[in-house]
Design a protein around this motif. Structure first.
Motif, PDB file in Angstrom:
ATOM      1  N   THR A   1       0.805  -1.216   0.000  1.00 51.01           N
ATOM      2  CA  THR A   1       0.000   0.000   0.000  1.00 51.01           C
ATOM      3  C   THR A   1       0.841   1.270   0.000  1.00 51.01           C
ATOM      4  O   THR A   1       0.533   2.220  -0.713  1.00 51.01           O
ATOM      5  CB  THR A   1      -0.933   0.002   1.229  1.00 51.01           C
ATOM      6  OG1 THR A   1      -1.707  -1.208   1.214  1.00 51.01           O
ATOM      7  CG2 THR A   1      -1.867   1.194   1.222  1.00 51.01           C
ATOM      8  N   TYR A   2       1.907   1.305   0.801  1.00 50.69           N
ATOM      9  CA  TYR A   2       2.675   2.535   1.005  1.00 50.69           C
ATOM     10  C   TYR A   2       4.088   2.492   0.425  1.00 50.69           C
ATOM     11  O   TYR A   2       4.795   3.491   0.483  1.00 50.69           O
ATOM     12  CB  TYR A   2       2.774   2.856   2.501  1.00 50.69           C
ATOM     13  CG  TYR A   2       1.435   2.861   3.191  1.00 50.69           C
ATOM     14  CD1 TYR A   2       0.457   3.784   2.837  1.00 50.69           C
ATOM     15  CD2 TYR A   2       1.136   1.938   4.179  1.00 50.69           C
ATOM     16  CE1 TYR A   2      -0.786   3.782   3.451  1.00 50.69           C
ATOM     17  CE2 TYR A   2      -0.096   1.939   4.806  1.00 50.69           C
ATOM     18  CZ  TYR A   2      -1.058   2.859   4.431  1.00 50.69           C
ATOM     19  OH  TYR A   2      -2.277   2.848   5.048  1.00 50.69           O
ATOM     20  N   GLY A   3       4.518   1.340  -0.059  1.00 48.82           N
ATOM     21  CA  GLY A   3       5.865   1.220  -0.601  1.00 48.82           C
ATOM     22  C   GLY A   3       6.905   0.832   0.442  1.00 48.82           C
ATOM     23  O   GLY A   3       8.008   0.449   0.110  1.00 48.82           O
ATOM     24  N   LYS A   4       6.549   0.955   1.701  1.00 48.18           N
ATOM     25  CA  LYS A   4       7.411   0.549   2.809  1.00 48.18           C
ATOM     26  C   LYS A   4       6.544   0.389   4.049  1.00 48.18           C
ATOM     27  O   LYS A   4       5.389   0.810   4.064  1.00 48.18           O
ATOM     28  CB  LYS A   4       8.526   1.552   3.052  1.00 48.18           C
ATOM     29  CG  LYS A   4       8.092   2.970   3.327  1.00 48.18           C
ATOM     30  CD  LYS A   4       9.299   3.861   3.511  1.00 48.18           C
ATOM     31  CE  LYS A   4       9.062   5.250   2.981  1.00 48.18           C
ATOM     32  NZ  LYS A   4      10.253   6.070   3.051  1.00 48.18           N
ATOM     33  N   VAL A   5       7.103  -0.208   5.073  1.00 54.23           N
ATOM     34  CA  VAL A   5       6.358  -0.425   6.307  1.00 54.23           C
ATOM     35  C   VAL A   5       6.471   0.834   7.169  1.00 54.23           C
ATOM     36  O   VAL A   5       7.578   1.240   7.536  1.00 54.23           O
ATOM     37  CB  VAL A   5       6.890  -1.649   7.097  1.00 54.23           C
ATOM     38  CG1 VAL A   5       6.114  -1.828   8.398  1.00 54.23           C
ATOM     39  CG2 VAL A   5       6.813  -2.905   6.242  1.00 54.23           C
ATOM     40  N   PRO A   6       5.350   1.469   7.480  1.00 56.99           N
ATOM     41  CA  PRO A   6       5.402   2.653   8.349  1.00 56.99           C
ATOM     42  C   PRO A   6       5.960   2.300   9.735  1.00 56.99           C
ATOM     43  O   PRO A   6       5.630   1.258  10.303  1.00 56.99           O
ATOM     44  CB  PRO A   6       3.942   3.097   8.445  1.00 56.99           C
ATOM     45  CG  PRO A   6       3.287   2.530   7.221  1.00 56.99           C
ATOM     46  CD  PRO A   6       3.995   1.220   6.986  1.00 56.99           C
ATOM     47  N   ASP A   7       6.802   3.167  10.242  1.00 56.73           N
ATOM     48  CA  ASP A   7       7.402   2.933  11.560  1.00 56.73           C
ATOM     49  C   ASP A   7       6.375   2.706  12.672  1.00 56.73           C
ATOM     50  O   ASP A   7       6.624   1.887  13.560  1.00 56.73           O
ATOM     51  CB  ASP A   7       8.345   4.073  11.933  1.00 56.73           C
ATOM     52  CG  ASP A   7       9.637   4.048  11.130  1.00 56.73           C
ATOM     53  OD1 ASP A   7       9.927   3.014  10.476  1.00 56.73           O
ATOM     54  OD2 ASP A   7      10.374   5.061  11.156  1.00 56.73           O
ATOM     55  N   PRO A   8       5.201   3.390  12.668  1.00 55.40           N
ATOM     56  CA  PRO A   8       4.234   3.088  13.725  1.00 55.40           C
ATOM     57  C   PRO A   8       3.803   1.621  13.738  1.00 55.40           C
ATOM     58  O   PRO A   8       3.569   1.047  14.811  1.00 55.40           O
ATOM     59  CB  PRO A   8       3.059   4.016  13.420  1.00 55.40           C
ATOM     60  CG  PRO A   8       3.689   5.178  12.741  1.00 55.40           C
ATOM     61  CD  PRO A   8       4.786   4.565  11.891  1.00 55.40           C
ATOM     62  N   VAL A   9       3.721   0.987  12.571  1.00 54.43           N
ATOM     63  CA  VAL A   9       3.374  -0.442  12.518  1.00 54.43           C
ATOM     64  C   VAL A   9       4.453  -1.249  13.226  1.00 54.43           C
ATOM     65  O   VAL A   9       4.160  -2.124  14.048  1.00 54.43           O
ATOM     66  CB  VAL A   9       3.196  -0.919  11.058  1.00 54.43           C
ATOM     67  CG1 VAL A   9       3.113  -2.442  10.986  1.00 54.43           C
ATOM     68  CG2 VAL A   9       1.967  -0.284  10.431  1.00 54.43           C
TER      69      VAL A   9
END
Length: 193
Positions: free
Chosen positions: A24-32
Motif C-alpha cells: 500500500t505505502y511502498g514501505k512499512v510505516p514505523d508506527p506499525v
C-alpha cells in the motif's frame, strides 16, 4: 530516535501487516513496527484506522487540513511527512499541504479552510481553547454531522501524533517520494538516463 526498537518479533500477523503496508505505502510505516511489540495494540489500532477510513461526511481536503494542522501543532514530524505524501497521492494541492504549519501567513486557503485549521489547533491545545464563533461558523457551513466528524478527526490525530511523538518516531521519508515533477522535467530526466 525511536524509543522502542523497530524490529519486533515477526509474528505471522505482523508479517501479513508488513506485506500489506509495503504493498500500500511502498514501505512499512514505523508506527506499525513500533506497535508490533504489542500485537493486541497493533490489531486494535488497525481495526480503528479501518473504521476511521470509512468516515465520509467531511470533505477530504478539509479533513486533511484539520489532521495536518493538529499534527503540526503537536510537532509530529512523522505525521506531517506521511500526511504530505498521502494527500499529494490523492491529488491535493501541494501548496495547501506544504503551507499547513504556517497557514496563518499563507494566502493558499479559503476562509472555511482557515476556520477548520483554527478549530483543529484549538481542539489540540491543552486544555482545548475552542472559539465558539469559529465553531458556530463551522456547524452552520458544514452541518452538524460533518462538524462531529471534524472534531473526531482532530481527536484521532491527537492520538496518532501524541503516540508517535511519545514513541520517538520521526519523519520516515515519505514526502521525498511523492513530488510530482514539473512539466518537462520528467522528459528531461528520462532523456538524461
Amino acid at each position: 530516535m525511536a524509543r522502542v526498537s523497530l524490529n519486533p518479533r515477526r509474528s505471522p500477523f505482523l508479517r501479513v501487516t508488513e506485506w500489506y503496508a509495503k504493498r500500500t505505502y511502498g514501505k512499512v510505516p514505523d508506527p506499525v513496527r513500533a506497535l508490533g511489540h504489542n500485537p493486541r495494540v497493533l490489531r486494535a489500532d488497525l481495526r480503528f484506522e479501518l473504521a476511521v477510513g470509512k468516515w465520509n461526511t467531511l470533505d477530504p481536503d478539509l479533513k486533511a487540513l484539520a489532521v495536518m494542522a493538529s499534527a503540526a501543532s503537536i510537532g509530529c514530524s512523522w505525521c506531517m511527512d506521511f500526511g504530505y505524501w498521502a494527500n499529494r497521492q490523492r491529488g491535493m494541492d501541494a501548496r495547501k499541504v506544504h503551507d499547513v504549519p504556517a497557514w496563518r501567513e499563507s494566502d493558499a486557503y479559503t476562509p472555511l479552510e482557515r476556520d477548520v485549521m483554527h478549530f483543529a489547533e484549538a481542539v489540540t491545545a491543552n486544555p482545548p481553547e475552542i472559539d465558539d464563533e469559529v465553531a458556530q461558523r463551522l456547524v452552520t457551513t458544514l452541518g452538524e454531522a460533518a462538524f462531529v466528524e471534524l472534531t473526531a478527526m482532530v481527536a484521532v490525530e491527537n492520538l496518532r501524533s501524541r503516540m508517535n511523538t511519545a514513541l520517538g518516531l520521526t519523519s520516515q521519508g515519505f514526502k521525498d517520494h511523492c513530488e510530482v515533477p514539473a512539466r518537462g522535467q520528467a522528459k528531461a530526466s528520462a532523456t538524461a538516463e
